[in-house]
Design a protein around this motif. Structure first.
Motif, mmCIF file in Angstrom:
data_model
loop_
_atom_site.group_PDB
_atom_site.id
_atom_site.type_symbol
_atom_site.label_atom_id
_atom_site.label_comp_id
_atom_site.label_asym_id
_atom_site.label_seq_id
_atom_site.Cartn_x
_atom_site.Cartn_y
_atom_site.Cartn_z
ATOM 1 N N ASP A 34 60.883 -41.270 -33.273
ATOM 2 C CA ASP A 34 59.689 -42.041 -33.636
ATOM 3 C C ASP A 34 59.958 -43.518 -33.399
ATOM 4 O O ASP A 34 61.076 -43.992 -33.650
ATOM 5 C CB ASP A 34 59.345 -41.852 -35.116
ATOM 6 C CG ASP A 34 58.791 -40.468 -35.402
ATOM 7 O OD1 ASP A 34 58.648 -39.680 -34.446
ATOM 8 O OD2 ASP A 34 58.513 -40.172 -36.577
ATOM 9 N N GLN A 39 53.931 -47.053 -33.420
ATOM 10 C CA GLN A 39 53.179 -45.914 -33.961
ATOM 11 C C GLN A 39 53.115 -44.753 -32.968
ATOM 12 O O GLN A 39 52.040 -44.194 -32.682
ATOM 13 C CB GLN A 39 51.776 -46.366 -34.383
ATOM 14 C CG GLN A 39 51.774 -47.128 -35.702
ATOM 15 C CD GLN A 39 52.260 -46.234 -36.839
ATOM 16 O OE1 GLN A 39 51.585 -45.305 -37.250
ATOM 17 N NE2 GLN A 39 53.468 -46.505 -37.340
ATOM 18 N N LYS A 41 55.373 -41.178 -31.415
ATOM 19 C CA LYS A 41 56.510 -40.240 -31.382
ATOM 20 C C LYS A 41 56.847 -40.005 -29.921
ATOM 21 O O LYS A 41 55.952 -39.760 -29.109
ATOM 22 C CB LYS A 41 56.147 -38.914 -32.060
ATOM 23 C CG LYS A 41 57.284 -37.883 -31.990
ATOM 24 C CD LYS A 41 56.896 -36.569 -32.629
ATOM 25 C CE LYS A 41 57.237 -36.472 -34.080
ATOM 26 N NZ LYS A 41 58.634 -36.701 -34.453
ATOM 27 N N LEU A 58 51.042 -41.640 -33.533
ATOM 28 C CA LEU A 58 51.294 -41.383 -34.958
ATOM 29 C C LEU A 58 50.169 -41.917 -35.842
ATOM 30 O O LEU A 58 50.126 -41.630 -37.026
ATOM 31 C CB LEU A 58 52.630 -42.010 -35.383
ATOM 32 C CG LEU A 58 53.893 -41.358 -34.810
ATOM 33 C CD1 LEU A 58 55.134 -42.154 -35.197
ATOM 34 C CD2 LEU A 58 54.024 -39.917 -35.280
#
Ligand code: CMX
Length: 133
Positions: A34, A39, A41, A58
């Motif tokens: 991550d 934000q 993955k 994310l």
């Protein structure tokens, strides 16, 4: 530039995309990471000397969520490996290219990264990256 390091692909269903790319490349994912700052993955698969990076949003604020809403799934960026990211940033800026981040930031897979804006590069988002030693 040393080589094409990876191709980033924005996907909606990460599990399904992993299965498809593991099958096509006949390999297993070697890293999942991550990147909270982005934000996103990230999931990496080796493809010969280069890699495929699957990108999954994310949150709705992620650049990947925005990309998926606007363009749908598909190739998000090309990443080229360089020896000296500071020198490359300076070189490209001197040539008039707009860097999205003119200071390298820490990306996935142990790399310093910087992006060139796609408006100056024929609609292709280009990342330059350097291995963190
Ligand atoms: N490839 C090509 N064009 C893209 C693009 C992409 N990946 N993402 C956005 N664009 C285009 C849009 O289509 C739009 O074009 P038009 O003006 O012709 O409509 C333009 O760029 C602006 O797009 P936007 O949706 O308004 O989005 P923003 O300007 O807010 O952001 C960008 C675009 C490229 C500056 C932003 O996504 C960014 O900073 N990207 C770099 C960081 C990133 O992508 N992180 C995720 C990956 C992280 C990782 O690999 O670790």
């Amino acid at each position: 530039m040393k080589k094409l390091d990876h191709v980033g692909i924005a996907v909606k269903d990460l599990k399904e995309a992993i299965s498809v790319f593991e099958t096509i490349l006949n390999t297993k994912v070697y890293k999942e990471e991550d990147v909270p700052e982005q934000q996103v993955k990230t999931v990496f698969l080796q493809a010969g000397e280069s890699k495929i990076e699957l990108l999954h949003a994310l949150s709705d604020e992620s650049a990947i969520a925005k990309f998926l809403n606007k363009k749908g799934e598909g190739i998000h960026h090309l990443a080229f490996e360089v020896d000296d990211i500071f020198a490359e940033i300076k070189r490209l800026q001197a040539l008039g290219y707009e860097l999205i981040n003119s200071e390298p930031r820490k990306g996935a897979d142990d790399k310093w990264i910087a992006f060139l804006h796609p408006k100056n590069t024929h609609g292709v988002l280009i990342e330059i990256c350097q291995k963190i030693r």
